[in-house]
Scaffold this active site. Structure first.
Site, PDB file in Angstrom:
ATOM      1  N   ASP A  11     -57.876  29.125  -3.808  1.00  0.00           N
ATOM      2  CA  ASP A  11     -58.824  29.097  -4.915  1.00  0.00           C
ATOM      3  C   ASP A  11     -58.458  30.269  -5.825  1.00  0.00           C
ATOM      4  OD1 ASP A  11     -61.315  28.645  -6.386  1.00  0.00           O
ATOM      5  OD2 ASP A  11     -62.007  30.466  -5.364  1.00  0.00           O
ATOM      6  N   LEU A  12     -58.888  30.223  -7.071  1.00  0.00           N
ATOM      7  CA  LEU A  12     -58.544  31.303  -7.998  1.00  0.00           C
ATOM      8  C   LEU A  12     -59.682  32.313  -8.165  1.00  0.00           C
ATOM      9  CD1 LEU A  12     -56.420  29.470 -10.732  1.00  0.00           C
ATOM     10  CD2 LEU A  12     -55.686  30.640  -8.652  1.00  0.00           C
ATOM     11  N   THR A  45     -58.704  24.714  -7.504  1.00  0.00           N
ATOM     12  CA  THR A  45     -59.696  25.438  -8.298  1.00  0.00           C
ATOM     13  C   THR A  45     -60.557  24.508  -9.132  1.00  0.00           C
ATOM     14  OG1 THR A  45     -59.909  27.071 -10.099  1.00  0.00           O
ATOM     15  CG2 THR A  45     -57.911  25.753 -10.075  1.00  0.00           C
ATOM     16  N   GLY A  46     -61.700  25.017  -9.540  1.00  0.00           N
ATOM     17  CA  GLY A  46     -62.534  24.271 -10.469  1.00  0.00           C
ATOM     18  C   GLY A  46     -62.019  24.334 -11.887  1.00  0.00           C
ATOM     19  N   LYS A 207     -62.672  19.184  -3.793  1.00  0.00           N
ATOM     20  CA  LYS A 207     -61.322  19.696  -3.549  1.00  0.00           C
ATOM     21  C   LYS A 207     -60.617  18.967  -2.405  1.00  0.00           C
ATOM     22  CE  LYS A 207     -61.964  24.355  -5.435  1.00  0.00           C
ATOM     23  NZ  LYS A 207     -61.851  25.812  -5.168  1.00  0.00           N
ATOM     24  N   ASP A 230     -63.831  31.054  -1.688  1.00  0.00           N
ATOM     25  CA  ASP A 230     -65.010  31.923  -1.625  1.00  0.00           C
ATOM     26  C   ASP A 230     -66.313  31.224  -1.982  1.00  0.00           C
ATOM     27  OD1 ASP A 230     -65.837  33.237  -4.731  1.00  0.00           O
ATOM     28  OD2 ASP A 230     -64.185  31.849  -4.473  1.00  0.00           O
ATOM     29  N   ASN A 233     -67.939  25.252  -3.450  1.00  0.00           N
ATOM     30  CA  ASN A 233     -67.044  24.140  -3.779  1.00  0.00           C
ATOM     31  C   ASN A 233     -65.765  24.141  -2.947  1.00  0.00           C
ATOM     32  OD1 ASN A 233     -66.094  26.454  -5.154  1.00  0.00           O
ATOM     33  ND2 ASN A 233     -65.119  25.224  -6.745  1.00  0.00           N
TER      34      ASN A 233
END
Length: 282
Positions: A11-12, A45-46, A207, A230, A233
């Site tokens: 994730d970013l 990532t979102g 995801k 984290d 999502n």
């Protein structure tokens, strides 16, 4: 017996990126060394793929990225979308109506661009900051625009491939009220990936859904994959792979669903310290 991991997915925001919105130098150097050793790295990532490109200037992903919370798989090596699941027009209409009534800032993510909307005369700081992070060729191609909220009523969504709608609010309390209205709209899902945001996608999208599409495109083996995240999502993708790591700064739900929890947070090289220990690499 040493765990077998070939693929590392990050994730970013809140994970690979520090609170300064860039990966930390020690983590970057370490991950590049892992790439030389044969580990495959990518992101989940979102963010829109347009908003991932600046991170690829630090770490070039070996595999296509999972963007828009799983709605779009984008291959930077070929500059093309490999898989996309969009919101249906009949779902977008009531969402747009609701957002215009709320008069909150929001973004529409498509397979080509990001369209931001804000109240006239009241600039949305988060929108402006995000727009400032885009890099070429997206700057020249004008792939992230910010428009008056009133223009949203004229947005021709029927001609766009909309992968996600992102609501941005400074009033956290409004999100629970908004979700009650969203529950009445068919064929959508939503998740709060950050305290100030609400992501709205097609009902099947998360995801893990994006990971399945990535598996089909690349042959990636989830049993040899480790995911770092984290947020709420990240829960579905945590449960779709062999190993998952919630950051020390992660949400309670992320930590409850992770195989491991990092000792350090995203602002203190949490990924570097965890992997150095896990992989026993000096």
């Amino acid at each position: 017996m040493k765990p077998k991991v070939q693929n590392l997915i990050f994730d970013l925001d809140g994970t690979l990126l520090s609170w300064g919105h860039e990966p930390l130098p020690q983590t970057v150097t370490f991950l590049k060394e892992l790439q030389k050793q044969g580990f495959k790295i990518t992101f989940a990532t979102g963010r829109s793929h347009i908003l991932i490109r600046n991170t690829t200037q630090f770490i070039q992903p070996d595999l296509p990225v999972i963007s828009s919370n799983g709605a779009l798989i984008y291959d930077f090596a070929r500059e093309k979308a490999l898989h996309m699941t969009q919101l249906a027009p009949q779902s977008v209409v009531p969402i747009m109506r609701l957002l215009l009534q709320l008069e909150e800032s929001f973004c529409i993510y498509t397979d080509k661009k990001v369209f931001g909307f804000e109240k006239p005369g009241i600039p949305c700081k988060r929108l402006r900051t995000t727009q400032s992070k885009i890099v070429e060729p997206d700057i020249t191609q004008n792939n992230f625009t910010i428009n008056p909220l009133t223009d949203a009523s004229k947005f021709d969504f029927a001609t766009q491939n909309i992968t996600k709608i992102l609501l941005i609010t400074e009033d956290r309390g409004r999100i629970s009220k908004i979700t009650k209205h969203l529950d009445a709209i068919e064929n959508i899902s939503y998740v709060s990936s950050m305290t100030f945001a609400l992501d709205i996608m097609h009902k099947d999208v998360n995801k893990a859904y994006g990971l399945k599409a990535l598996e089909q495109q690349t042959g990636l083996d989830p049993q040899m994959t480790m995911v770092f995240g984290d947020g709420d999502n990240d829960v579905e993708i945590f449960n779709a792979v062999k190993y998952s790591v919630a950051m020390a700064n992660g949400s309670d739900l992320a930590k409850q669903n992770a195989t491991f929890i990092s000792e350090f947070d995203n602002d203190h090289d949490g990924i570097y310290h965890f992997l150095q220990c896990f992989l026993k690499i000096e």
